[in-house]
Design an enzyme around this catalytic site. Structure first.
Site, PDB file in Angstrom:
ATOM      1  N   GLU A   1     -17.755 -29.374  12.300  1.00  0.00           N
ATOM      2  CA  GLU A   1     -18.309 -28.197  11.639  1.00  0.00           C
ATOM      3  C   GLU A   1     -19.086 -28.627  10.402  1.00  0.00           C
ATOM      4  O   GLU A   1     -20.030 -27.961   9.980  1.00  0.00           O
ATOM      5  CB  GLU A   1     -17.182 -27.232  11.251  1.00  0.00           C
ATOM      6  CG  GLU A   1     -17.659 -25.911  10.685  1.00  0.00           C
ATOM      7  CD  GLU A   1     -16.531 -24.906  10.536  1.00  0.00           C
ATOM      8  OE1 GLU A   1     -16.511 -24.220   9.504  1.00  0.00           O
ATOM      9  OE2 GLU A   1     -15.684 -24.785  11.443  1.00  0.00           O
TER      10      GLU A   1
ATOM     11  N   ARG B   1     -19.576 -19.715  14.249  1.00  0.00           N
ATOM     12  CA  ARG B   1     -19.935 -20.742  13.261  1.00  0.00           C
ATOM     13  C   ARG B   1     -21.328 -21.303  13.546  1.00  0.00           C
ATOM     14  O   ARG B   1     -21.577 -22.502  13.411  1.00  0.00           O
ATOM     15  CB  ARG B   1     -18.908 -21.876  13.246  1.00  0.00           C
ATOM     16  CG  ARG B   1     -17.481 -21.451  12.980  1.00  0.00           C
ATOM     17  CD  ARG B   1     -17.317 -20.841  11.580  1.00  0.00           C
ATOM     18  NE  ARG B   1     -15.920 -20.511  11.363  1.00  0.00           N
ATOM     19  CZ  ARG B   1     -15.360 -19.365  11.713  1.00  0.00           C
ATOM     20  NH1 ARG B   1     -16.084 -18.428  12.284  1.00  0.00           N
ATOM     21  NH2 ARG B   1     -14.083 -19.126  11.489  1.00  0.00           N
TER      22      ARG B   1
ATOM     23  N   SER C   1     -12.579 -27.130   6.863  1.00  0.00           N
ATOM     24  CA  SER C   1     -12.388 -27.477   8.276  1.00  0.00           C
ATOM     25  C   SER C   1     -13.464 -28.471   8.706  1.00  0.00           C
ATOM     26  O   SER C   1     -14.652 -28.162   8.666  1.00  0.00           O
ATOM     27  CB  SER C   1     -12.469 -26.219   9.141  1.00  0.00           C
ATOM     28  OG  SER C   1     -11.481 -25.290   8.759  1.00  0.00           O
TER      29      SER C   1
END
Length: 345
Positions: free
Chosen positions: A340, A170, A244
């Site tokens: 995130e 990520r 998320s």
């Protein structure tokens, strides 16, 4: 402002329609960019310092912590074309403003494999490399070839190879050293004409068995991923969210073994010989946050990893909830959760 920019730039724009968390905030200036030339013109003639510009994709991974005092650049460059192909692969060039999920389905319709596991991830194509989107045993880096981006400071076009993007979990160079310095205008993906099915992720395998599918196609995988995501994640159009909110933390194998002694059910996925990825959603749920509502915000009833806006939530409410979740997980598991979502303050 130069008269030449009046057709491109709008003033005092409400950003609520441009972020899936449905948070109200205003941009002093806002421009929707449909070509590289338009972007270069704006950068060269803009009255705003380039340090005060924010590049925005689909707004699906962003939290505006307040009004934005500079200029928001929405990349709306469209288009798809094959730039190279052989017997086994196609190299597909895609405009940064294209919708990611629609691009996945486009590839599936053509019979090209490699991104079917990334179905229904919200956002634009240009935003995908920034955090190296991933899900269900696959990530963008698996099929990524190169991208083209415009330097915000100089308006020069630059091509980045996969290696130059420095992809991680990520993560990419565009979240670190080059954060906010480039606007991604197009990417090139290497997709397979002879797809290899990736059904290694447990939930996919279970659903294949439930549906009695022994030889799945890329469309089967995409349909299953869509079904799983719809069951787990709320539709942003019905319930504001940014997917998320936290990354899945990666811990040392030794630490994971110690955690298993206290929490035998803790799930973990081996990243390397010494690293284990632990699902953040499980940690948050175990800390008692799943489905909890505080004021106008809370966590989703089906997935603790998703912070939602029940209607009228402010950025402050969401940030306060996120901080409380981080504190709980840290106290219980001695693991730090990292957002995130990109927080713009």
């Amino acid at each position: 402002m130069p008269e030449s920019l009046n057709k491109i730039v709008n003033q005092d724009v409400q950003l609520r329609p441009y972020n899936t968390l449905d948070i109200p905030a205003r941009a002093r200036l806002f421009a929707s960019i449909t070509s590289v030339e338009e972007l270069q013109q704006l950068l060269q003639e803009s009255p705003v310092d380039t340090d005060d510009m924010l590049v925005l994709g689909g707004g699906s991974n962003i939290l505006f912590a307040g009004d934005f005092p500079g200029m928001v650049l929405q990349i709306a460059i469209k288009g798809k074309k094959i730039v190279e192909e052989d017997d086994s692969f196609v190299w597909l060039e895609i405009g940064g403003g294209e919708n990611w999920h629609q691009t996945v389905r486009y590839a599936i319709d053509k019979g090209w494999g490699g991104i079917e596991n990334l179905s229904l991830i919200p956002g634009t194509v240009g935003a995908a490399p920034i955090q190296n989107i991933g899900a269900y045993g696959a990530e963008l880096a698996d099929v990524f070839e190169r991208l083209e981006a415009v330097n915000i400071a100089s308006a020069e076009v630059r091509t980045f190879s996969k290696e130059e993007c420095e992809f991680g979990y990520r993560d990419s160079i565009f979240k670190r050293a080059l954060k906010g310095k480039f606007a991604i205008t197009k990417i090139v993906l290497k997709l397979s004409k002879r797809p290899e099915i990736n059904s290694s992720y447990g939930a996919i395998q279970s659903e294949l068995e439930r549906r009695n599918i022994n030889e799945p196609t890329i469309r089967d995988i995409s349909d299953i991923v869509i079904s799983i995501r719809n069951d787990k994640l709320p539709n942003p159009e019905a319930l504001g969210n940014a997917g998320s909110f936290f990354k899945n933390p990666i811990v040392e194998a030794e630490k994971f073994e110690k955690l298993k002694q206290s929490y035998p059910q803790i799930p973990g996925y081996e990243i390397s010989e010494n690293e284990i990825k632990v699902p953040a959603g499980w940690l948050i749920e175990e800390a008692g946050w799943k489905g909890k509502k505080i004021g106008n915000t809370g966590t989703y009833r089906q997935q603790a990893l998703v912070i939602v806006n029940h209607g009228g939530a402010t950025a402050e409410e969401i940030l306060n909830l996120a901080a409380k979740i981080q504190e709980s997980v840290r106290e219980k598991f001695e693991i730090d959760l990292v957002p995130e979502v990109n927080i713009i303050s």
